[in-house]
Design an enzyme around this catalytic site. Structure first.
Site, mmCIF file in Angstrom:
data_model
loop_
_atom_site.group_PDB
_atom_site.id
_atom_site.type_symbol
_atom_site.label_atom_id
_atom_site.label_comp_id
_atom_site.label_asym_id
_atom_site.label_seq_id
_atom_site.Cartn_x
_atom_site.Cartn_y
_atom_site.Cartn_z
ATOM 1 N N ASP A 277 0.768 -1.167 -0.057
ATOM 2 C CA ASP A 277 0.071 0.133 0.120
ATOM 3 C C ASP A 277 0.993 1.352 0.034
ATOM 4 O OD1 ASP A 277 -2.209 1.448 0.349
ATOM 5 O OD2 ASP A 277 -2.388 1.229 2.602
ATOM 6 N N GLU B 66 2.874 4.718 -4.036
ATOM 7 C CA GLU B 66 2.670 5.753 -5.096
ATOM 8 C C GLU B 66 4.011 6.356 -5.266
ATOM 9 O OE1 GLU B 66 0.289 5.580 -2.727
ATOM 10 O OE2 GLU B 66 -1.169 4.278 -4.424
ATOM 11 N N ASP C 245 -8.920 3.245 -2.531
ATOM 12 C CA ASP C 245 -9.828 3.720 -1.621
ATOM 13 C C ASP C 245 -11.196 4.183 -2.386
ATOM 14 O OD1 ASP C 245 -8.200 3.130 0.163
ATOM 15 O OD2 ASP C 245 -7.594 5.326 0.568
HETATM 16 O O1 MIG Z 1 -5.698 5.460 3.817
HETATM 17 O O2 MIG Z 1 -3.661 1.021 5.738
HETATM 18 O O3 MIG Z 1 -5.873 2.038 0.355
HETATM 19 O O4 MIG Z 1 -6.574 -0.099 1.801
HETATM 20 O O5 MIG Z 1 -6.812 0.194 4.581
HETATM 21 C C1 MIG Z 1 -4.675 4.828 4.659
HETATM 22 C C2 MIG Z 1 -4.715 1.840 5.812
HETATM 23 C C3 MIG Z 1 -3.827 3.851 4.342
HETATM 24 C C4 MIG Z 1 -5.020 2.856 2.202
HETATM 25 C C5 MIG Z 1 -5.403 1.852 1.761
HETATM 26 C C6 MIG Z 1 -6.578 0.898 2.365
HETATM 27 C C7 MIG Z 1 -5.824 0.941 3.705
HETATM 28 C C8 MIG Z 1 -5.347 1.820 4.359
HETATM 29 N N1 MIG Z 1 -4.344 2.709 3.628
#
Ligand code: MIG
Length: 786
Positions: free
Chosen positions: A407, A410, A484
């Protein structure tokens, strides 16, 4: 201020800077080098043309010097030997392969490409290639009235991107995804154009921020980049599916995932403790709902430090993983790139000592704020850093973990620009480049590091990786979820074209957060979304902190039953889905398909965004609005059979179909065969019986069935099972033959056939032997194969 009406204050009109693009100008001279690459010198730039195959040509333009064929992070193919003919016809030059002819006009330099049937794919007239004094590059092409555009990776809005302008810049977008958001987490600067059923593709392999403009001008479209070179591959199709095969030849294909990765997955931000996870699994077992994986979101870590477990919340992770594995359940922990700058934290110390973190040109380390606070970011553009990072996954593998969730790659940083400073430098294995240039490949390379590290440690088992960010080629390492989204019906609607276009973009393994991540789901929404999820390649229910719980039983019994019914259905359909995953891993053709891929000449499919196909013979037409129990379904040519009722529908027409809350409309093409399995609690449970469902048509049909151990790479050494089932209709006899093609893996399966003969009375013959007649009432017959 951007979020209020102040943004459209009458005095706020911004001046649009007149960007002075300099056209490439006339072709002055040219040469053909040994490898048959064509090099041309123009007034304002040099071009290079290099065929990769008969049907793929690469075109480059550098406004300063001869373009360098530097290596690409996306392309894994090498140019093959192509038989080229070059003719100089005074006002233009032709460069011709057996499948593709390029016309290179001289004054000014313009390109036209024609396929072997004389179809013009691309052409340039008024405008061609050019650059701006600021170093931007742009390429224009003529746009035909009948051109429709697909691909572009992960984009909001409808299927057909004609009339859209899209940016490629990997972005963490928590704000509600809507049609105006043109850059999300993935950048796949590739598209295909379909014109009256025939297609070509363009892959603009430029990692800077790129823009695709199919909107601004009526008769031209363009693709442009903030820097770098014009560097694109033209793929000649001619069928839309051919373009995907060509594109995935260049950028690679999805490795066959372990079977558990395509089962049902349950996630939540977060299951905060070991007890919570055990309780969750207990619930699934008690309620007899199948489950293959549970996700651990950021709370599992000690202060959000990657490669750690919080000792209080997860006192014995190894034992937890082992216990769950006995129940057929895998655990997938989240791993973010940010490493907390804590001098008492071993991973940070190692990273500093090993010189693994991103730095500015003066050698100062780049730090940014993410979950753990101030953090450093591994420079995944260096092989040695990828190796270091990959090796570190022994921390997880040693505890029995076989899947990782990347995650924030980017990379997302909590600041104004939402990412790393663009002037940070990446080592890039000795060819240093700015973050501005390599931003879009950060996630891809983190995926490469993770996948390769996991693969090396899993000793022959297939790893599973899920990623949020990526670039062209991401399919080689990871499945992609669409980030998200929210528990909005609009986002359920949007998930269909989004995933279909990801599939067209070479990423067959994708799916949205089922039920929606942010905002509060309702029972109805979860029911409808699970129906869709049962058929999206990646099937995970995930929701955010402080939102309504979204596990299958969260909305009472009626909803639970429906949700369970469709999770069960996923497992019943697993043999067919797995066969399609195998196909995707060898051809690139996605599991989940827009209808135009199968019916490119059918105009009704051009922008059909609320139905999709599974393989070439199944149409799924979900309900995507609240309180609806019917919808119009378009069915293309042929006849189609309602999966639930056996009712036959005429194709090339719209039908009003009833679909109460527990009904997902599914249609099987008359003539087709699908292989279904048995209900299971997880994919770890052995498949015992395959049932081939035959929906006979007078033309006959066949089905290739694929099976292997579902977990190792042994299939690459041929340890697999492949059988083909064929049928013919002769008079009122349906004649079946089953042929085992490869039997290097013994699946030990009972095989059965069910003939759905509709109104016809058929006598069944298997490998020459009579087995009886279709029952007069149900018009169905069951018989065992072999
Ligand atoms: O927005 O790790 O897209 O699936 O639960 C905060 C917490 C960072 C973004 C991810 C989401 C995940 C969340 N992360």
């Amino acid at each position: 201020m951007e979020d209020t009406s102040f943004a459209i204050h009458p005095g706020a009109k911004k001046k649009i800077a007149g960007t002075a693009f300099r056209d490439i100008g006339n072709l002055i001279s040219y040469s053909l080098s040994e490898n048959k690459s064509f090099i041309g010198k123009c007034e304002a730039g040099m071009i290079q043309i290099l065929f990769y195959r008969d049907d793929i040509v690469r075109i480059m333009m550098d406004h300063k010097k001869e373009p360098t064929l530097s290596s690409s992070h996306a392309v894994i193919a090498e140019p093959e030997k192509v038989d080229l003919r070059v003719h100089d016809e005074d006002s233009y030059i032709t460069i011709q392969s057996p499948l593709l002819t390029l016309f290179l006009y001289k004054n000014p330099c313009r390109i036209k490409a024609v396929d072997k049937d004389g179809r013009t794919m691309v052409s340039e007239k008024e405008k061609g290639m050019g650059h701006s004094p600021g170093g931007e590059v742009i390429c224009y092409k003529e746009m035909d009235r009948e051109d429709h555009f697909y691909g572009f990776g992960e984009k909001t809005s409808f299927l057909d991107k004609r009339g859209e302008k899209m940016t490629m810049w990997n972005s963490d977008v928590f704000a509600p995804h809507n049609p105006e958001i043109d850059a999300l987490y993935e950048s796949i600067p590739y598209f295909m154009t379909v014109n009256q059923g025939k297609a070509y593709g363009i892959f603009f392999d430029n990692t800077y921020k790129t823009t695709f403009d199919m909107k601004t001008y009526k008769e031209t479209y363009s693709f442009s980049a903030e820097g770098g070179l014009i560097n694109y591959y033209l793929m000649a199709g001619p069928e839309p599916k051919d373009v995907i095969t060509q594109y995935s030849y260049l950028t690679g294909r999805m490795p066959l995932p372990p079977k558990w990765a395509i089962g049902y997955h349950q996630s939540r931000y977060s299951y905060e403790t070991e007890e919570e996870v055990r309780e969750l699994v207990k619930n699934f077992k008690e309620k007899q709902i199948p489950l293959d994986a549970v996700y651990l979101d950021i709370h599992y870590m000690n202060g959000y430090r990657v490669f750690t477990f919080d000792e209080e919340r997860y006192p014995d992770p190894g034992k937890l993983m082992n216990d769950l594995k006995k129940e057929g359940i895998h655990v997938v922990p989240i791993v973010d790139p940010g490493v907390k700058t804590d001098p008492e934290y071993p991973s940070y110390l190692e990273g500093v000592k090993g010189d693994h973190f991103c730095k500015y040109v003066d050698g100062k380390m780049y730090n940014g704020d993410v979950w753990p606070g101030n953090s450093a970011f591994p420079d995944f553009t260096n092989e040695k850093t990828r190796k270091w990072w990959g090796d570190k996954h022994d921390f997880y593998v040693d505890k029995g973990i076989e899947g990782i969730w990347n995650d924030m790659n980017e990379p997302a940083v909590f600041n104004e620009t939402k990412t790393m400073d663009t002037e940070v430098m990446h080592g890039n294995d000795g060819d240093p480049k700015t973050h501005r240039e390599l931003h879009n490949v950060y996630g891809l390379l983190m995926g490469k590091a993770t996948y390769e590290g996991m693969k090396a440690q899993l000793k022959g088992k297939r790893p599973f990786l899920l990623t949020r960010a990526g670039y062209s080629g991401v399919q080689r390492y990871a499945a992609v979820w669409t980030g998200d989204n929210r528990s909005f019906w609009e986002h359920l609607q949007m998930a269909l074209p989004m995933c279909m276009n990801l599939g067209v973009s070479g990423v067959p393994f994708c799916g949205p957060d089922v039920g929606g991540f942010a905002h509060d789901a309702t029972g109805q929404l979860l029911a409808r979304w699970t129906q869709v999820g049962a058929f999206t390649p990646f099937f995970r229910n995930h929701s955010a902190l402080d939102t309504v719980r979204q596990e299958p039983w969260s909305f009472g019994e009626e909803i639970e039953d429906i949700v369970k019914k469709y999770i069960d259905l996923r497992y019943v359909w697993m043999p067919h889905l797995y066969t399609l995953f195998k196909e995707a891993s060898t051809t690139g053709i996605p599991v989940m398909r827009p209808l135009f891929l199968e019916y490119p000449e059918d105009k009704e499919t051009t922008n059909l965004s609320d139905e999709f196909m599974i393989g070439d013979s199944v149409i799924v037409a979900p309900i995507l609005q609240p309180d609806k129990n019917h919808r119009a379904v378009y069915l293309p040519e042929g006849s189609w059979i309602d999966y639930w009722t056996g009712e036959e529908y005429r194709g090339s027409d719209y039908h009003l179909v009833k679909a109460p809350l527990d009904r997902l409309p599914i249609f099987i093409k008359k003539g087709a065969i699908i292989a279904l399995g048995e209900k299971k609690m997880s994919t770890e449970q052995k498949e015992e019986k395959i049932t081939f469902h035959i929906y006979p048509s007078s033309n006959g049909g066949e089905y290739y069935f694929y099976e292997d151990d579902g977990s190792t790479f042994n299939y690459r050494e041929g340890k697999m099972y492949e059988g083909v089932l064929r049928y013919q209709i002769i008079g009122n006899v349906i004649d079946l033959t089953f042929e085992t093609k490869v039997n290097a893996y013994e699946p030990d399966l009972e095989k059965e056939v069910v003939i759905h003969s509709g109104d016809e009375e058929l006598t069944l013959r298997i490998n020459g032997e009579e087995k009886g007649n279709t029952d007069g009432r149900s018009r169905m017959i069951k018989a065992s194969l072999l």
